[in-house]
Motif scaffolding. Sequence first.
Motif, PDB file in Angstrom:
ATOM      1  N   PHE A 107       0.756  -1.238  -0.090  1.00 13.82           N
ATOM      2  CA  PHE A 107       0.053  -0.205   0.024  1.00 13.82           C
ATOM      3  C   PHE A 107       0.887   1.333   0.032  1.00 13.82           C
ATOM      4  CE2 PHE A 107      -2.997  -2.933   2.032  1.00 13.82           C
ATOM      5  CZ  PHE A 107      -4.181  -2.947   1.215  1.00 13.82           C
ATOM      6  N   MET A 108       1.816   0.920   0.775  1.00 10.58           N
ATOM      7  CA  MET A 108       2.985   2.281   0.958  1.00 10.58           C
ATOM      8  C   MET A 108       3.393   2.736  -0.264  1.00 10.58           C
ATOM      9  SD  MET A 108       6.008   2.441   3.689  1.00 10.58           S
ATOM     10  CE  MET A 108       4.895   1.821   4.942  1.00 10.58           C
ATOM     11  N   ILE A 128       9.697   3.724   3.906  1.00  5.32           N
ATOM     12  CA  ILE A 128       9.393   5.081   4.865  1.00  5.32           C
ATOM     13  C   ILE A 128      10.602   5.996   4.439  1.00  5.32           C
ATOM     14  CG2 ILE A 128       9.870   5.703   7.225  1.00  5.32           C
ATOM     15  CD1 ILE A 128       8.841   2.932   8.019  1.00  5.32           C
ATOM     16  N   LEU A 129      12.147   5.756   4.283  1.00  4.90           N
ATOM     17  CA  LEU A 129      12.913   6.531   3.822  1.00  4.90           C
ATOM     18  C   LEU A 129      12.661   7.452   2.305  1.00  4.90           C
ATOM     19  CD1 LEU A 129      16.082   4.564   4.519  1.00  4.90           C
ATOM     20  CD2 LEU A 129      15.074   6.397   5.821  1.00  4.90           C
ATOM     21  N   VAL A 130      11.809   6.540   1.574  1.00  2.00           N
ATOM     22  CA  VAL A 130      11.442   7.087   0.227  1.00  2.00           C
ATOM     23  C   VAL A 130      10.522   8.325   0.818  1.00  2.00           C
ATOM     24  CG1 VAL A 130      10.306   6.781  -1.892  1.00  2.00           C
ATOM     25  CG2 VAL A 130      12.299   5.299  -1.158  1.00  2.00           C
ATOM     26  N   ALA A 131       9.636   7.919   1.549  1.00  2.00           N
ATOM     27  CA  ALA A 131       8.570   9.038   1.902  1.00  2.00           C
ATOM     28  C   ALA A 131       9.017  10.148   2.599  1.00  2.00           C
ATOM     29  CB  ALA A 131       7.534   8.361   2.965  1.00  2.00           C
ATOM     30  N   VAL A 159      -4.447   3.794  -4.468  1.00  2.00           N
ATOM     31  CA  VAL A 159      -4.621   4.942  -5.121  1.00  2.00           C
ATOM     32  C   VAL A 159      -5.556   5.954  -4.392  1.00  2.00           C
ATOM     33  CG1 VAL A 159      -5.796   5.789  -7.191  1.00  2.00           C
ATOM     34  CG2 VAL A 159      -4.113   4.030  -7.395  1.00  2.00           C
ATOM     35  N   ALA A 160      -6.814   5.356  -3.781  1.00  2.00           N
ATOM     36  CA  ALA A 160      -7.621   5.956  -2.933  1.00  2.00           C
ATOM     37  C   ALA A 160      -6.883   6.360  -1.702  1.00  2.00           C
ATOM     38  CB  ALA A 160      -9.011   4.994  -2.525  1.00  2.00           C
ATOM     39  N   LEU A 161      -5.894   5.725  -1.303  1.00  5.54           N
ATOM     40  CA  LEU A 161      -5.227   6.152  -0.063  1.00  5.54           C
ATOM     41  C   LEU A 161      -4.684   7.573  -0.176  1.00  5.54           C
ATOM     42  CD1 LEU A 161      -3.515   3.304   1.682  1.00  5.54           C
ATOM     43  CD2 LEU A 161      -5.664   4.403   2.303  1.00  5.54           C
ATOM     44  N   VAL A 162      -4.192   7.675  -1.425  1.00  2.63           N
ATOM     45  CA  VAL A 162      -3.461   9.114  -1.751  1.00  2.63           C
ATOM     46  C   VAL A 162      -4.422  10.269  -1.468  1.00  2.63           C
ATOM     47  CG1 VAL A 162      -2.411  10.339  -3.522  1.00  2.63           C
ATOM     48  CG2 VAL A 162      -2.137   7.887  -3.219  1.00  2.63           C
ATOM     49  N   ILE A 163      -5.520  10.041  -1.762  1.00  2.00           N
ATOM     50  CA  ILE A 163      -7.001  11.100  -1.399  1.00  2.00           C
ATOM     51  C   ILE A 163      -6.951  11.202  -0.154  1.00  2.00           C
ATOM     52  CG2 ILE A 163      -9.143  11.899  -1.865  1.00  2.00           C
ATOM     53  CD1 ILE A 163      -9.007  10.088  -4.448  1.00  2.00           C
ATOM     54  N   PRO A 219       3.249  12.698   1.271  1.00  2.00           N
ATOM     55  CA  PRO A 219       4.252  11.363   1.387  1.00  2.00           C
ATOM     56  C   PRO A 219       4.116  10.901   2.722  1.00  2.00           C
ATOM     57  CG  PRO A 219       5.310  12.970   0.155  1.00  2.00           C
ATOM     58  CD  PRO A 219       4.135  13.646   0.631  1.00  2.00           C
ATOM     59  N   LEU A 220       4.277  11.426   3.690  1.00  2.00           N
ATOM     60  CA  LEU A 220       4.474  10.842   5.128  1.00  2.00           C
ATOM     61  C   LEU A 220       2.871  10.407   5.716  1.00  2.00           C
ATOM     62  CD1 LEU A 220       6.870  13.468   6.991  1.00  2.00           C
ATOM     63  CD2 LEU A 220       7.135  11.216   5.972  1.00  2.00           C
ATOM     64  N   ARG A 221       1.953  11.156   5.215  1.00  2.00           N
ATOM     65  CA  ARG A 221       0.667  10.784   5.563  1.00  2.00           C
ATOM     66  C   ARG A 221       0.116   9.390   4.864  1.00  2.00           C
ATOM     67  NH1 ARG A 221      -1.719  16.368   6.633  1.00  2.00           N
ATOM     68  NH2 ARG A 221      -1.809  16.669   4.292  1.00  2.00           N
ATOM     69  N   CYS A 222       0.756   9.376   3.716  1.00  2.00           N
ATOM     70  CA  CYS A 222       0.497   7.994   2.776  1.00  2.00           C
ATOM     71  C   CYS A 222       1.225   6.809   3.641  1.00  2.00           C
ATOM     72  CB  CYS A 222       1.352   8.283   1.591  1.00  2.00           C
ATOM     73  SG  CYS A 222       0.549   8.976   0.338  1.00  2.00           S
ATOM     74  N   VAL A 223       2.446   6.943   4.173  1.00  2.00           N
ATOM     75  CA  VAL A 223       2.904   5.910   5.204  1.00  2.00           C
ATOM     76  C   VAL A 223       1.828   5.906   6.209  1.00  2.00           C
ATOM     77  CG1 VAL A 223       4.570   5.333   6.883  1.00  2.00           C
ATOM     78  CG2 VAL A 223       5.498   6.638   4.218  1.00  2.00           C
ATOM     79  N   ALA A 224       1.397   6.686   6.837  1.00  2.00           N
ATOM     80  CA  ALA A 224       0.415   6.639   8.244  1.00  2.00           C
ATOM     81  C   ALA A 224      -0.565   5.734   7.746  1.00  2.00           C
ATOM     82  CB  ALA A 224       0.121   7.999   8.802  1.00  2.00           C
TER      83      ALA A 224
END
Lengths: 306, 374
Positions: free
Chosen positions: A24-25, A152-155, A231-235, A241-246
Amino acid sequence: MSDNTLFIVFIAILGGALRVSTPFMFVALGECLTEKSGRVNLGLEGTLVLGAMSAYAISYHTGSPWLGVLAAGCAGSALGAMHGYICKLPKVNDVAIGIAMMLFGTGLAFFFGKAYIQPTAPRLGSIPLGDWTGNAQLATALQINSLLIIGILVAMAMSWAFANTKWGLIIRMTGDSAPAAMAMGVSVDLVRFLATTAGGFLAGVGGAFLSLYYPGSWNQGLSSGQGLMAVALVIFARWDPLRCVAAAFLFGATGAIGPALQSVGITQGYYFFNAAPYILTLFIMIASAGSKRASRDVPGELSITK
Amino acid sequence: MSSLPVQRFHISRRRFLHAAGAAGAAGLLTSTSQIARAAGVTIGIVYVGPRDDFGWNQAHAVAIKALKGVAGVKAVEEENVPETDACAKSMESMVNLDGADIILGTSFGYFSPFMVDLAKKYPKVQFRHAAPLWDATKHPKNLGSYFGYLNQGHYVDGIAAGLSTKSNKLGFVAAKPIASVLSNINSFMLGARKTNPNAVVQVIFTGDWSMPVREAEAVNALVDAGCDVITCHVDGPKVVVETAEKRGVKTCGHNASQAPLAPKGFITGAEYKWETIYKGYAEKLAKGEALPNMVAGGYDTDMVQNTPFGAGATEEARKAATAAIADLKAKKPIYVGPLKDNKGKLVIDKSYDNYDPYLDQMDYLLEGVVGSIT
């Protein structure tokens, strides 16, 4: 509920967050990069599946799972580049192309992947983070894969680069206002092409995690829609990016609730608990969507918001 | 309804080719399909997934492979055919182009309307479907059903699993709470309790036939909760067996042989033996005899088998399982009442024959199974 029961559920949720979240990340980070440049790539489900297949195949042939990860990234970039190139053509809708690319990617993966359902390929190893606990279950739950750390580093790098580097600013500008970017002499098409290609690379690597680590085998039902959810998680993560990880961690953790509760004997209503990640996502979306901040985070050039 | 004209075109084109072929050979032969039919028996089989999925499709493909060695039998296979109009087209081309004498549809959704319609359209071709859906009052006579009572294999699994557990907790990853799945879970538990009265079967329903990530999560959750033998009823048991092996617990298989996936912990597995049914069809067709419309059976008719024992099976477990297989061949019943469901209601009041229709309508989990169907 006894202490032991609570402990088992806790272990499962913790383990689930660490095990399930990585694909997902990666897909969410890839999509975040692409959308920041002002383009939507809905085809990342196909990229994820093709990445999973390529990683497994290359790992099987070369004996090196890390070469498999690289191959998955390259396969993902190829699909991303294709999407980027086609969307550059006049009067092309990126959402429609994304859906076509999703079918193309999964079809290609199923076609070439047939020969790799049976053989066993070398998998990626795990890093034991929990051996100090002296508890076997906790130690197993805390086993993680290097790809999680890389993700996580990429984010973190992406988050920093969007705010502090010239490249980051160019991507954001292209995503927020194409006329402004053109006035600055930036080639909008080239930026979006590169962002989609790089996004495809990340999504492909996410696929490698699925086939080479967890669940760790190639079969056609492997993804079962995870690329679309990401893809939905991005919205949901509002293009951060950090919130994508969360968001990926949250999704992994809540996904573990269904099986965990059944394993300790709380068996009524498992359909509801299995739907927990989606219900939670929905509620957070409703809670956060109304704010003015949320609408400010949307890249202005996205075809879904324009 | 936009697909209708396309379909009409498709069929008329095929009919045209068929007619043209026949006209070209006028005077010598009446139709192209008879050339193939004269050569022996041609079996057409359609799978919903890949042939080597370590599960349901593989079980059928293994049987077809065994059939290919029989003289005069030709087999035509097609994989990954969805339960849509696509399956009708695949089957129709097997009839028209390959001259198939019998079409085997192995996925639930192929039956109605696709196989029913095709059977009406091609009355000289036999159609058989792998689920008990055929009804003499409603469906054509050249259509029929076949299936195996896999719960007998799961009962044998349970017998061996009961002797293999140290924690007395056995894990079962199941897809959906339908009768055949529930019967497998209950039979597994009854087998385990026969050799180990303290055994408990813990069930996790994933909610769908193929959910690899959730299946892996379910195995991890079961192992964390103390289960040390894991089995399943999902479409492709590969992920379940591999994850359990990684966690260092023992496994029992389902549908096809998963022994190579778990070199350390594999005990045995419940497998179909479609070969018996398919060979029966081929022999009858070769002799020109009529095929039965309904074929169903278990150990006593050689339609179910257990995977050869793996490294996880102890000497004691092997002996007990072998004895249980002999019992099933002698038609000894699995469901011996009185038995209560896990809510305390009496559901099995007496001893039921292994093929009693009452058991086909199972909608409960027996006492000894921890889990709920809703």
